[in-house]
Scaffold this motif. Sequence first.
Motif, PDB file in Angstrom:
ATOM      1  N   UNK A 354     -29.952  46.681 128.248  1.00 14.84           N
ATOM      2  CA  UNK A 354     -31.239  46.619 128.948  1.00 14.84           C
ATOM      3  C   UNK A 354     -32.067  45.374 128.560  1.00 14.84           C
ATOM      4  N   UNK A 355     -32.145  45.005 127.245  1.00 11.09           N
ATOM      5  CA  UNK A 355     -32.917  43.800 126.911  1.00 11.09           C
ATOM      6  C   UNK A 355     -32.346  42.525 127.556  1.00 11.09           C
ATOM      7  N   UNK A 356     -30.993  42.460 127.684  1.00  8.06           N
ATOM      8  CA  UNK A 356     -30.375  41.288 128.311  1.00  8.06           C
ATOM      9  C   UNK A 356     -30.802  41.188 129.775  1.00  8.06           C
ATOM     10  N   UNK A 359     -34.245  39.808 130.120  1.00  3.12           N
ATOM     11  CA  UNK A 359     -34.259  38.345 129.951  1.00  3.12           C
ATOM     12  C   UNK A 359     -33.811  37.635 131.229  1.00  3.12           C
ATOM     13  N   UNK A 360     -32.821  38.229 131.901  1.00  5.64           N
ATOM     14  CA  UNK A 360     -32.325  37.642 133.160  1.00  5.64           C
ATOM     15  C   UNK A 360     -33.421  37.682 134.220  1.00  5.64           C
ATOM     16  N   UNK A 361     -34.098  38.842 134.327  1.00  7.58           N
ATOM     17  CA  UNK A 361     -35.187  38.971 135.300  1.00  7.58           C
ATOM     18  C   UNK A 361     -36.258  37.908 135.064  1.00  7.58           C
ATOM     19  N   UNK A 362     -36.553  37.681 133.790  1.00  4.40           N
ATOM     20  CA  UNK A 362     -37.588  36.698 133.434  1.00  4.40           C
ATOM     21  C   UNK A 362     -37.138  35.295 133.860  1.00  4.40           C
ATOM     22  N   UNK A 363     -35.858  34.988 133.583  1.00  2.85           N
ATOM     23  CA  UNK A 363     -35.341  33.655 133.902  1.00  2.85           C
ATOM     24  C   UNK A 363     -35.307  33.391 135.408  1.00  2.85           C
ATOM     25  N   UNK A 364     -34.782  34.351 136.166  1.00 10.31           N
ATOM     26  CA  UNK A 364     -34.624  34.112 137.613  1.00 10.31           C
ATOM     27  C   UNK A 364     -35.891  34.463 138.395  1.00 10.31           C
ATOM     28  N   UNK A 365     -36.908  34.938 137.658  1.00 12.03           N
ATOM     29  CA  UNK A 365     -38.229  35.233 138.234  1.00 12.03           C
ATOM     30  C   UNK A 365     -38.179  36.248 139.376  1.00 12.03           C
TER      31      UNK A 365
END
Length: 383
Positions: A354-356, A359-365
């Motif tokens: 879940x934490x990974x 992080x992906x959601x944050x990166x790809x906005x």
Amino acid sequence: MTFQDLKLIEPIKKALQEEGYTTPTPIQSKAIPVILETKDLLGCAQTGTGKTAAFAIPMLQLLHENPVGKFERSRIRALILTPTRELAIQIGESFAAYGRYTRVRHTVIFGGVGQKPQTDALAKGVDVLIATPGRLLDLINQGFIKLNQLEFFVLDEADRMLDMGFVHDVKKVIKLLPGKRQSLFFSATMPPAIVTLAGTILRNPVKVEVTPVSSTADTIRQSVFFVDKSNKNSLLLHILQDESIATALVFTRTKHGADKVVKVLRKAGVTSEAIHGNKSQTARQNALKNFKNQTTRVLVATDIAARGIDVDDLTHVINYEIPNIPETYVHRIGRTGRAGAKGIALSFCDKEEKPYLKDIHKLIAKNIPVVNDHPFAAVRQPA
């Protein structure tokens, strides 16, 4: 813009036409004119943007238009340094395809296989050498390769060179190059160490940037399945029941994990092979060839082995495990949805991952849509 607008010579235009290329990608339309003007180039572009053709096409043209005398035919005129065997082979295939009507000769050298066929090819004389760092330095030390008359130097996938611990080898190679040369530097990301490295290689470069690493192509339909770790195999088999999935590239985090997934798939009658660092070079090449010609339906890969895998018409990428580095997610799913084609990227997420995903959601906005309607949905889904 079409390739016809790029001031390319007839032998290359003819080859591109036969390959079915009509419209250059953004990196190609920006980089090709710069390279043809013999300027140094700093290219920030990820795999799947068409960067190999962006440097191969103009280099072939410049080499073809400026042939050397017959007594100089033995010297290497261009070096392309790349981190993995697979990528080296694919760059070699690109030079063969785009340069089929030119006088330019190339060869590919990499470790993990016997060196004799490679040294035999070098002895015959080549214009373009495509190499991985270890084998290149090995053959230089043995006296088979001299780089003192090089005209072109390309460092490809510089950030991956750094990740894989090749940066010292790269620096050793740079010291052997003549000062007067044209240099092209490509990297998907530009961390400080890469910017510093680029500064030691390039002179007044033109910077060309396309699709930053944080973005995913709009042509890729992404979705995430929340699933308990113990049910991932069952979910994968469930998804592969869809016969419209001709081929799928499945990613695991480890070599051992890749082998385990292949075992499960084969037991269920799904043709599959693994590709990772523990496989011999021949096994990796065969696995890739079988996947490209669809003899193998599923290729299970680790990230390092998969960098540079370029398969036309690949519709599905499946993240069996979510990568712990968010940029890796972008690289992985970028194997599909290339050159305007549609692609599908499915990710299996257990509670530890879940934490990974965050992080992906944050990166790809953006948040990846969740598929709830499947028989193996996790009992307690992550928030």
